[in-house]
Structures are given as C-alpha cells and as structure tokens.
Design a protein around this motif. Structure first.
Motif, PDB file in Angstrom:
ATOM      1  N   LEU A 123      -3.423  26.030 -39.457  1.00 49.43           N
ATOM      2  CA  LEU A 123      -1.780  26.671 -39.715  1.00 49.43           C
ATOM      3  C   LEU A 123      -1.730  27.770 -40.627  1.00 49.43           C
ATOM      4  CD1 LEU A 123      -0.445  22.694 -39.679  1.00 49.43           C
ATOM      5  CD2 LEU A 123      -0.461  24.450 -37.828  1.00 49.43           C
ATOM      6  N   VAL A 124      -2.472  27.520 -41.492  1.00 49.99           N
ATOM      7  CA  VAL A 124      -2.364  28.857 -42.460  1.00 49.99           C
ATOM      8  C   VAL A 124      -2.758  30.117 -41.858  1.00 49.99           C
ATOM      9  CG1 VAL A 124      -3.544  29.622 -44.719  1.00 49.99           C
ATOM     10  CG2 VAL A 124      -2.924  27.411 -44.589  1.00 49.99           C
ATOM     11  N   THR A 125      -4.033  29.857 -40.989  1.00 52.20           N
ATOM     12  CA  THR A 125      -4.413  31.151 -40.293  1.00 52.20           C
ATOM     13  C   THR A 125      -3.382  31.853 -39.436  1.00 52.20           C
ATOM     14  OG1 THR A 125      -6.674  30.356 -40.437  1.00 52.20           O
ATOM     15  CG2 THR A 125      -6.229  32.070 -38.941  1.00 52.20           C
ATOM     16  N   ASP A 126      -2.689  30.868 -38.793  1.00 53.28           N
ATOM     17  CA  ASP A 126      -1.638  31.068 -37.689  1.00 53.28           C
ATOM     18  C   ASP A 126      -0.507  31.839 -38.593  1.00 53.28           C
ATOM     19  OD1 ASP A 126      -0.218  31.021 -34.941  1.00 53.28           O
ATOM     20  OD2 ASP A 126       1.034  30.015 -36.323  1.00 53.28           O
ATOM     21  N   THR A 130       0.547  35.822 -38.262  1.00 57.45           N
ATOM     22  CA  THR A 130       1.669  36.304 -37.672  1.00 57.45           C
ATOM     23  C   THR A 130       2.449  37.099 -38.857  1.00 57.45           C
ATOM     24  OG1 THR A 130       1.640  34.124 -36.551  1.00 57.45           O
ATOM     25  CG2 THR A 130       3.849  35.205 -36.696  1.00 57.45           C
ATOM     26  N   PHE A 131       2.637  36.770 -39.812  1.00 57.00           N
ATOM     27  CA  PHE A 131       3.251  37.511 -41.041  1.00 57.00           C
ATOM     28  C   PHE A 131       2.597  39.027 -41.267  1.00 57.00           C
ATOM     29  CE2 PHE A 131       3.882  38.664 -45.674  1.00 57.00           C
ATOM     30  CZ  PHE A 131       5.239  38.888 -45.389  1.00 57.00           C
ATOM     31  N   ALA A 132       1.157  39.032 -41.038  1.00 63.09           N
ATOM     32  CA  ALA A 132       0.688  40.332 -40.788  1.00 63.09           C
ATOM     33  C   ALA A 132       0.916  41.131 -39.882  1.00 63.09           C
ATOM     34  CB  ALA A 132      -0.964  40.372 -40.895  1.00 63.09           C
ATOM     35  N   LEU A 133       1.109  40.647 -38.684  1.00 65.56           N
ATOM     36  CA  LEU A 133       1.684  41.349 -37.218  1.00 65.56           C
ATOM     37  C   LEU A 133       3.197  41.631 -37.712  1.00 65.56           C
ATOM     38  CD1 LEU A 133      -0.025  39.076 -34.487  1.00 65.56           C
ATOM     39  CD2 LEU A 133      -0.239  41.396 -35.070  1.00 65.56           C
ATOM     40  N   SER A 134       4.135  40.724 -38.239  1.00 66.18           N
ATOM     41  CA  SER A 134       5.251  41.106 -38.406  1.00 66.18           C
ATOM     42  C   SER A 134       5.401  42.375 -39.341  1.00 66.18           C
ATOM     43  CB  SER A 134       5.995  40.013 -39.078  1.00 66.18           C
ATOM     44  OG  SER A 134       7.273  40.197 -39.213  1.00 66.18           O
ATOM     45  N   LEU A 135       4.698  42.429 -40.461  1.00 67.57           N
ATOM     46  CA  LEU A 135       4.613  43.464 -41.066  1.00 67.57           C
ATOM     47  C   LEU A 135       4.239  44.772 -40.392  1.00 67.57           C
ATOM     48  CD1 LEU A 135       3.120  42.233 -44.377  1.00 67.57           C
ATOM     49  CD2 LEU A 135       5.569  42.808 -44.144  1.00 67.57           C
ATOM     50  N   ALA A 136       3.249  44.732 -39.463  1.00 69.64           N
ATOM     51  CA  ALA A 136       2.824  45.891 -38.637  1.00 69.64           C
ATOM     52  C   ALA A 136       3.776  46.246 -37.802  1.00 69.64           C
ATOM     53  CB  ALA A 136       1.671  45.536 -37.962  1.00 69.64           C
ATOM     54  N   GLY A 137       4.596  45.417 -37.261  1.00 69.15           N
ATOM     55  CA  GLY A 137       5.784  45.552 -36.394  1.00 69.15           C
ATOM     56  C   GLY A 137       6.785  46.271 -37.145  1.00 69.15           C
ATOM     57  N   VAL A 165      -2.395  42.664 -47.139  1.00 67.39           N
ATOM     58  CA  VAL A 165      -2.211  41.620 -48.006  1.00 67.39           C
ATOM     59  C   VAL A 165      -2.434  40.355 -47.307  1.00 67.39           C
ATOM     60  CG1 VAL A 165      -0.707  40.841 -49.624  1.00 67.39           C
ATOM     61  CG2 VAL A 165      -0.855  43.304 -49.444  1.00 67.39           C
ATOM     62  N   PRO A 166      -1.730  39.962 -46.332  1.00 66.89           N
ATOM     63  CA  PRO A 166      -1.726  38.631 -45.831  1.00 66.89           C
ATOM     64  C   PRO A 166      -3.169  38.398 -45.259  1.00 66.89           C
ATOM     65  CG  PRO A 166      -0.340  39.690 -44.368  1.00 66.89           C
ATOM     66  CD  PRO A 166      -0.581  40.614 -45.750  1.00 66.89           C
ATOM     67  N   VAL A 167      -4.005  39.379 -44.589  1.00 62.69           N
ATOM     68  CA  VAL A 167      -5.140  39.277 -44.233  1.00 62.69           C
ATOM     69  C   VAL A 167      -5.999  39.039 -45.461  1.00 62.69           C
ATOM     70  CG1 VAL A 167      -6.999  40.645 -43.074  1.00 62.69           C
ATOM     71  CG2 VAL A 167      -4.786  40.966 -42.286  1.00 62.69           C
TER      72      VAL A 167
END
Length: 404
Positions: A123-126, A130-137, A165-167
């Motif tokens: 769950l933490v990985t997901d 997802t937060f990293a993808l949102s920042l990239a978007g 950062v989230p990665v």
C-alpha cells in the motif's frame, strides 16, 4: 552521506522489497473475492488483512512450509556470496521442516508477519509511486495524470525537482522494512534448540574424528619410521650382509603396512563412500611383536584370555596402544628387553609394557609426549585409564579397559 546511499546500491534492498511484496499477494487475492478492491469503506479495508489468517495458519501446520520459507528467506533476505557487504557465515535461518509444535507456531507467526508487513508495504509503495507520477504529471502540465492520496495543485516545471523525493522515501522505507523482516527471520525461522544441539553434536563428532585420524597417522607412521631408523642404524653398525638383508626386509614390511594404514585414513578423508577397510585388532598383536623383534628388541610376551572375543572398538584401540608403546620403547630405549603382558579377565582388558631405561632417561624423566597423551585419550574414550611412569628403574605402561 555514503552510509545513507548504501541501501540504494545494495541488491539485497530490492530482493527484500520483492519478498515483502510477494507476501501481499495472498491478502490481495482474498480481497478480490471479497470485499473487492474498489470503493471500500474503512471497515472493509480493516477486514482485508484478517481474511487470509486462517489460511496461512493452517499452512503453517504443514512441516515442509517451514523449509520452503527458510529457503526463500535465505535467498531473498540475506546478501549472497558475491555481495559487497554480506553477513558472516551461513544465513542465520534454518532450511529444515518443522519437527515440533514450537516450530509450527514460529512458522505461523512468521507467515502472519510476512503477510501483514507485505500488505502494508504494498500500500505504501502504491501511494508513493502514484504521488511521484502525479508530480511528474504536474511538471508536464497535467496534474490529474494520477490520483494520489496527496493532491497536487497547479502545474509547472518546478514539480520535476520533487519527483525523486517520494521515490527516495519509498526506497528508504523498503530498506528499513526489509532489515526489520530479516531480523524477524532470524528469530522466527532461525534454528531451534534441538537443531542447534544437533549441529553442536555434529561439530563435536567431526572434531573427535579429526583427533582420531591424527592419532592414527601418528601411531602408524611413527611406528613405521621408528622401525626403519632402528633397523637402518643396526644394519650399518653390524656390517653383516645377512643382517642387512633381514633389516631391509623388516623395513619393507613396516613401510608396506604403513602405506596400507595411510590409504585407509585417506579414504575416510576423501569421503568417497567406499569402505575404509578393517583396522587391525589386538588379535594381530603378533605382527607388532615380530616387528619389534626384527628391530633387535628381545620381546617376552604373555597373552591370557580370548582376544578374538574382544569388542571391536576395544580390540582396535588396544592394538594402537600396543603399537605406540613398542614404538616408544624402540625410539627412546633402543633394542632392549621388553616384557608385554596382555590379559582378558573379569570383563576387563589389561595391557602392560615394561622395559629398562638408560640412566640419562631416568634422570631426565618422561611421560609427557604426544604418543602417551594419545594412549591416555584412547583409554579415556573407552571408559578406562592408562598410566605410564618409572617403576624401579624400568618404564611401565599400564592400560586397563572395560569390555562393556
């Protein structure tokens, strides 16, 4: 700083991460059947970790499950032989099947821990990916590319600086969770008290076997070399061709017997699975006495009792003790008068070897050599005792062994 970056460069960080994520497969598969993975209420989310518990606890009762988990833990949770940073020795987890209810209970606790920790990390990985993808978007001008728990407002290239950062946080969390799981594996999948005792007994047997092989080599080769030295010296001093021929024949026989004994010992060391051959017993003591006589010693032997009925271990060890005693006589006293007494009486074997000592030897004293120490060790292992010392101007070795 290098210490903080170490988890990112170690392969074991990612194998532990994968090991945890695999543990999340069971609860997620159960959740797909009920209550699903979308539109869940908080109560339903709390139910997901509990659904597979009866299944994994039942699996823990199967003895081979512990072996399977131990093999996986060895492979995934601990650095391999080619890692730059690795644990010393073997991985501290056992790879054997459950042998007791305690082992089954520890296996059940391990399975529950792996399942729950794996689900939490999944769950933490997901969430963090997802937060990293949102920042990239957001950096690309489309903040709605993903639906993270933490919303990203606005858009701009500056968000690209925050993508790592989230990665990085995720890798650190995975490394910490993997380290904790490895520590738990040591406790829950580590060897039980019974297994540790079995390993200790095996190591003790190996040490005893090595000591026994060392004594075998000392007795066999020492006896052969002593005979060769004494015979060669006597032949040179005598200057008689006939005596020289007999001496060379005795040296040849002693060397051949030593080679046969050496081959038996080497077969044991090679562990080829072939029989190492029968070791000589006290019933063959006549060969030792004849060998000593051929070296010039005047041997007076007296044997009473049925030597052929002696237990195998007693007979073999007594043969080596007599061999070492005669070797010591030839080595330290030379070709002198030797009295040998072998008696089997009242469930005991008594062996005595008596010989005169030179004056200089009486003054210096003896009794602390490795050969005599080996005789005492052999006697002690059989529950008997061996004494050696001066007795009225002579050297006396007395061995008393029980036959049971």
């Amino acid at each position: 700083m290098p210490g903080l970056l170490l988890p990112f460069t170690r392969a074991v960080t990612y194998t532990r991460w994968l090991h945890l994520l695999v543990g999340a497969v069971v609860p997620l598969a159960c959740a797909m059947a009920y209550p699903g993975l979308t539109g869940l209420s908080p109560d339903e989310w709390a139910l997901i970790p509990l659904l597979p518990l009866p299944l994994v606890l039942t699996a823990a009762l199967v003895p081979s499950v512990r072996r399977a988990e131990g093999l996986q833990a060895r492979l995934m949770l601990f650095p391999g032989p080619h890692a730059r940073v690795r644990t010393a020795g073997e991985p501290p987890v056992s790879a054997v099947s459950s042998a007791s209810w305690t082992d089954r209970a520890r296996t059940g606790a391990w399975l529950v821990l792996r399942l729950e920790a794996g689900l939490a990390l999944a769950l933490v990985t997901d969430a963090l990916l997802t937060f990293a993808l949102s920042l990239a978007g957001a950096a690309a001008g489309d903040p709605g590319l993903a639906d993270p728990l933490l919303r990203v407002s606005g858009a701009g290239w500056v968000y690209a600086l925050l993508v790592p950062v989230p990665v990085l946080v995720l890798v650190m969390v995975a490394a910490g969770a993997g380290a904790l799981l490895a520590r738990a594996a040591r406790r829950l999948l580590g060897p039980s008290v019974k297994e540790r005792l079995a390993v200790l007994e095996q190591r003790t047997e190996q040490l005893l076997e090595r000591n026994d092989i060392a004594r075998e080599l000392h007795d066999t080769l020492g006896h052969a070399l002593t005979l060769a030295v004494v015979q060669a010296g006597a032949a040179r001093a005598a200057g008689d061709p006939e005596f020289t021929d007999r001496a060379l024949e005795a040296i040849e026989e002693a060397g051949r017997a030593a080679l046969e004994d050496l081959e038996r010992v080497l077969l044991v060391l090679r562990e080829t699975g072939r029989p190492a051959g029968a070791r000589p017993g006290l019933g063959e003591a006549g060969l030792l006495l004849d060998s000593a006589r051929s070296s010039g010693a005047r041997v007076d032997a007296e044997v009473t009792g049925p030597l052929e009925h002696l237990p195998g271990p007693v007979s073999r060890e007594a043969y080596r003790m007599l061999q070492e005693a005669l070797t010591n006589v030839l080595r330290h006293a030379g070709p002198v008068q030797v009295a040998v007494r072998i008696a089997v009486h009242e469930a005991r074997l008594r062996l005595e070897v008596r010989n005169p000592l030179p004056v200089e030897t009486l003054v210096a004293g003896r009794g602390r050599g490795s050969g005599l120490r080996g005789i005492r060790e052999r006697a002690a292992l059989l529950g008997g005792e061996a004494r050696a010392g001066q007795d009225g101007g002579q050297w006396l070795l007395h061995v008393d062994l029980p036959l049971r």
